[in-house]
Every structure is written in C-alpha cells, then in structure tokens.
Scaffold this motif. Structure first.
Motif, mmCIF file in Angstrom:
data_model
loop_
_atom_site.group_PDB
_atom_site.id
_atom_site.type_symbol
_atom_site.label_atom_id
_atom_site.label_comp_id
_atom_site.label_asym_id
_atom_site.label_seq_id
_atom_site.Cartn_x
_atom_site.Cartn_y
_atom_site.Cartn_z
ATOM 1 N N VAL A 55 0.742 -1.585 0.252
ATOM 2 C CA VAL A 55 0.235 0.161 -0.122
ATOM 3 C C VAL A 55 1.102 1.414 -0.043
ATOM 4 O O VAL A 55 0.331 2.468 -0.949
ATOM 5 C CB VAL A 55 -1.014 0.096 1.410
ATOM 6 N N SER A 56 1.984 1.038 1.145
ATOM 7 C CA SER A 56 2.446 2.401 0.673
ATOM 8 C C SER A 56 3.065 2.952 -0.712
ATOM 9 O O SER A 56 3.535 3.753 -0.688
ATOM 10 C CB SER A 56 3.572 2.077 1.996
ATOM 11 N N LEU A 58 1.922 2.108 -3.374
ATOM 12 C CA LEU A 58 1.149 2.488 -4.047
ATOM 13 C C LEU A 58 1.107 3.748 -4.320
ATOM 14 O O LEU A 58 0.185 4.966 -4.973
ATOM 15 C CB LEU A 58 0.019 1.772 -4.077
ATOM 16 N N LYS A 59 1.188 3.849 -2.696
ATOM 17 C CA LYS A 59 0.584 5.594 -2.712
ATOM 18 C C LYS A 59 1.877 6.778 -2.984
ATOM 19 O O LYS A 59 1.699 7.995 -3.577
ATOM 20 C CB LYS A 59 0.091 5.950 -0.826
ATOM 21 N N GLU A 60 2.999 6.148 -2.700
ATOM 22 C CA GLU A 60 4.192 6.306 -3.268
ATOM 23 C C GLU A 60 4.136 6.741 -5.184
ATOM 24 O O GLU A 60 4.643 8.513 -5.314
ATOM 25 C CB GLU A 60 5.968 6.080 -3.155
ATOM 26 N N LYS A 62 1.597 7.555 -6.092
ATOM 27 C CA LYS A 62 -0.103 8.405 -6.299
ATOM 28 C C LYS A 62 -0.903 7.650 -7.302
ATOM 29 O O LYS A 62 -1.851 7.943 -7.843
ATOM 30 C CB LYS A 62 1.161 9.831 -7.276
ATOM 31 N N VAL A 63 -1.203 6.215 -6.816
ATOM 32 C CA VAL A 63 -2.580 5.275 -7.208
ATOM 33 C C VAL A 63 -3.843 5.780 -7.278
ATOM 34 O O VAL A 63 -4.494 5.604 -8.149
ATOM 35 C CB VAL A 63 -2.535 4.431 -6.355
ATOM 36 N N GLU A 64 -3.957 7.318 -5.949
ATOM 37 C CA GLU A 64 -5.278 7.460 -5.952
ATOM 38 C C GLU A 64 -5.470 8.347 -7.502
ATOM 39 O O GLU A 64 -6.808 8.165 -7.566
ATOM 40 C CB GLU A 64 -5.183 8.664 -4.284
ATOM 41 N N SER A 65 -4.493 9.064 -8.041
ATOM 42 C CA SER A 65 -4.993 10.122 -9.094
ATOM 43 C C SER A 65 -4.421 9.791 -10.191
ATOM 44 O O SER A 65 -4.748 9.862 -11.297
ATOM 45 C CB SER A 65 -3.861 11.325 -8.484
ATOM 46 N N ALA A 86 -5.383 -1.478 -5.697
ATOM 47 C CA ALA A 86 -5.664 0.008 -6.701
ATOM 48 C C ALA A 86 -7.034 0.946 -6.784
ATOM 49 O O ALA A 86 -7.062 1.510 -6.683
ATOM 50 C CB ALA A 86 -4.729 -0.141 -8.233
ATOM 51 N N LEU A 89 -8.185 2.554 -3.521
ATOM 52 C CA LEU A 89 -6.946 3.709 -3.811
ATOM 53 C C LEU A 89 -7.353 4.230 -4.376
ATOM 54 O O LEU A 89 -6.906 5.480 -3.821
ATOM 55 C CB LEU A 89 -5.056 3.194 -3.240
ATOM 56 N N CYS A 91 -7.496 4.589 -8.147
ATOM 57 C CA CYS A 91 -7.453 3.997 -9.597
ATOM 58 C C CYS A 91 -9.088 4.249 -10.489
ATOM 59 O O CYS A 91 -10.080 3.998 -9.963
ATOM 60 C CB CYS A 91 -7.162 2.922 -9.847
#
Length: 449
Positions: A55-56, A58-60, A62-65, A86, A89, A91
């Motif tokens: 998860v960290s 994926l956040k690095e 920038k999966v959210e955008s 994804a 979070l 995607c």
C-alpha cells in the motif's frame, strides 16, 4: 493519462516503451533493481523499486490520482491483489495479467469488475486464439477479426501473379463490381515505409498489403491476391508450453488431427493425460530425423511455440522445406519482426505485442472496443463505437475532416459488417474500423469522442 505498470518483465517493459513514445505519464514498479535500471536509462518514465502489492508503494506512486493500473508481473496472485488494492485506493481502471484462463471463462459469473478488476488478459490465451485465426485464414500471414468475423483484417505479401499488381487501388476495386474489401495499409518490399493507400496508390510485387473485408469478401481476396485457401486438418505443434497446450486443446475440439512434440518426459506424460485426442511425442523437435519419422511432410501446418525463438524459427524453416502449407513461429525478440516477411516463415507471433494490443484500447480516447497493431508496421487498427455526440455522427465519409494518414476500412451496423465508401453516412451506434499512423491517432480520436 497517468498510468502505473507493475512488472518490468518483457510485457511490462514493452508496454512502458510503447506508452512512453506517446508522452503518457508512466510509473513502472518492480522489485528487481536491474530491470528498473535498464528501463530508467532507456525510457522516459518514472521507476519505483518495491512490491506492487504494498500500500505504501502504491501511495508513493500516487495511485489515487492514476487513470489506469496494469498488473503484468510474473505472479497472477500479485496482479489480482494489486488491482483490488488500486481500485480501493482510488484508481479509475485496472487490468490484471493472468495465466489461469478459467478466470476469463467464468468472468461473468465471478464478476471481477465488482471486485475491482476491470479487465483480465492472458497473453497465452491471446496467442492461442491468434494461431487458430491464422489457420482459419491459412493463405494470409496476418489476420484479426472484428465482432466475430463481421469484418476481418487480413495481411498478405503480393505475388507477381496477383491480378492487381501494377494497378492502382481504384483500378483494383473495379475488378469486382460489388466491393467487399478495402485496402487499408501497404508496406513496400524491403522498406520500413508504411503507406495508407488512396485511390491512386499502386500495388507492387512484394508489397505487404493489409485489407479489411466482409465475410463475402474473403473469397474475393483469395482470387485477387492469387492465393488459394488450403484445407488444414493435420497440425504438428512443437513445444508443450501453455500456448502449445491451449492451441492443441482448441484444435482438437475443432476436429483437427494434432501431433505435439515435447522434449521434457514428465511434461509429455502430463500432456498425454490432459490431451487424450492429440498424439503426444516425447522427443527433441530440433531433430530432423524425428520430424521425418513423425511424417512432417504429411502435415498441413507446423506451429513452433517452444521457449526459444531461434528454435522456433529454425524448426519452421525445416517444415517449410518439406512443403508444409502453413508455418507459425512464436518469437520473443521484437527485432525478428523486421525480418518476418523475408525470413521464410509464414507468420511470427509475439505474446508481448498481443498483450499490448489488448491493453492499448483502454488507453485510446473515444469508445474503443478493439485494437490491433500491425506486425512490422507503425500503424494501428481501432474499432470505435460512434456516440450521438461524436463529430462523425450523421456525416458522409467524404465530408469528414479525416487525416490523409488514416482511413476508414469498414463499418459494422446492426451486427452486419459492410465496406464504407465515400458516400456512406455514419450513424450513432455504428462500429467503425479505422487504420491510422501514429501522427494521426490524436485527430482521429477527437472525431469519435
């Protein structure tokens, strides 16, 4: 688009390479530093070392955008887990590469999209389907079906005896009073030059020509190209890989007589259990004496899908020397495609290219339902669904502001394929097949938004 690719292996690297050419915002994730370093120095992309199911990580990234996450690692489980995470979070779309084709066979029942996986792809399954299609259109060296064959794209090398060699596209069209095919791309012999043909474009001996045709037009193309459709019933397959197994299974179910040669004894025994209708031979397919003992000269087609590209090419050349009607070789090296029409093998197939084709339609703008890249050519064939708001809706083809490096090959309306000429009016709901060069893709996409 912001795209995250997990897995810097052959498929992942090839995808990242193609997408980077289009100035997409690409982040490539892998745990192998060496693979990432190679990608970082050769491509204009971001790389991130780590586990794609973290998860960290994926956040690095920038999966959210992100607009799209593609899982093409060697682990099917990791790809599925990645897509689930994804989507949770933030995607927008996810694609997972799998090897277990049961997932694809039962995707409606399991409803993967509800779990967060928008698309499943299996390069091995795609390769097996490609082989089946190539055997169905045995005289052609490249083919692709739209909507179950309502329109079909076929590619062939023009021989001197072809009736329209030396004639223009317009003159060739007049050979048949009712037109059921359209020339969409030509590659001149001995060059890397791709031409989108117009009425005054001339067909020349040795051209690799691509056509879109209806069901009725396939037989016309056989006559026009000077080819004969060979009846293929006896097939020899070299290599018991996943592709070899799937191809043999599918061919047996369609009443083909199949011989499969596998070097590994244990794998050969397993294949014999799983493929009761095929003859499994334990031996080295590179041994010409073995091939002769197994009556290779009586085969209609020879398919080599071992893990070694050179073995596949050389064994197909041996088969060709025995006057086999159709030879197909699996190759991993994309550079071999530059030689595909002069090397002596009828058709080369590549899992990376097939997987990339399947994924690319999710990246194109407009409602693209199918996409294929032509072997050896820098051209794409896309199938768009026309929306009521599309710029092409209600327009006559000749009145469209269509780029010269693109052409409409055909239209599927109400489930029926037809060749669309200049006076054809495009309507909402039509499925339009377009062939275009890279420089015109953006303009074509805007017409179908």
């Amino acid at each position: 688009m912001k795209i995250i690719i997990a897995g810097a292996g052959e498929v992942g690297f090839h995808l990242a390479k193609l997408l980077s050419f289009e100035s997409q915002d690409i982040t490539l994730i892998d745990i192998n530093r060496e693979s990432l370093n190679y990608a970082d120095t050769h491509l204009d992309i971001k790389v991130l070392k780590g586990n794609a199911t973290s998860v960290s990580i994926l956040k690095e990234a920038k999966v959210e955008s992100s607009d799209l996450v593609i899982g093409v690692t060697a682990s099917e489980t990791a790809n599925i887990t990645l897509c689930l995470l994804a989507k949770q979070l933030g995607c927008k779309r996810t694609i997972a590469r799998i090897s277990n084709t049961e997932f694809i066979d039962n995707k409606e029942e399991i409803r993967f999209s509800h779990l967060g996986i928008d698309e499943l792809i299996s390069p091995e399954e795609l390769a097996a389907e490609e082989i089946q299609l190539l055997l169905d259109q045995s005289a052609f060296n490249d083919s692709y079906e739209f909507e179950g064959g309502e329109l079909t794209m076929v590619g062939t090398t023009l021989m001197r005896t072809a009736p329209f060699v030396g004639k223009t596209v317009k003159e060739a069209a007049q050979i048949f009073p009712e037109l059921h095919f359209m020339a969409i791309a030509i590659q001149r012999s001995g060059t890397q030059y791709t031409l989108i043909p117009r009425g005054d474009s001339e067909f020349k001996e040795g051209d690799q020509a691509y056509f879109v045709t209806t069901k009725d037009g396939v037989n016309e193309l056989y006559k026009l190209t000077g080819k004969t459709k060979a009846s293929i019933k006896k097939v020899m397959i070299l290599g018991g890989s996943k592709i070899g197994f799937k191809t043999a299974r599918d061919l047996c179910s369609n009443k083909f007589k199949v011989k499969l040669i596998e070097k590994d004894k244990n794998k050969a025994l397993d294949l014999a259990d799983d493929l009761p209708n095929a003859l499994i031979i334990n031996g080295d397919g590179r041994n010409v004496e073995l091939l002769e003992e197994e009556d290779i000269d009586e085969m209609d087609a020879f398919i080599s899908v071992t893990g070694n590209s050179e073995t596949n090419i050389m064994s197909c050349l041996v088969a060709k020397s025995k006057n086999i009607k159709k030879t197909i070789a699996l190759v991993e090296n994309m550079d071999y495609f530059q030689l595909s029409h002069s090397i002596g093998v009828d058709t080369l197939i590549n899992k990376k290219l097939l997987a990339a084709n399947n994924i690319f339609r999710h990246i194109r703008k407009g409602e693209v339902v199918a996409l294929t890249r032509l072997n050896n050519l820098n051209a794409e064939i896309l199938e768009f669904i026309v929306k009521p708001s599309s710029a092409v809706t209600g327009k006559i083809i000749r009145d469209l502001d269509f780029p010269r490096s693109a052409s409409i090959g055909g239209v599927i309306r109400d489930g029926i394929g037809q060749i669309a000429l200049g006076d054809f009016e495009i309507k909402a709901g039509d499925r339009v097949v377009v062939c275009c060069l890279p420089q015109s893709i953006s303009k074509v996409e805007k017409l179908f938004l």
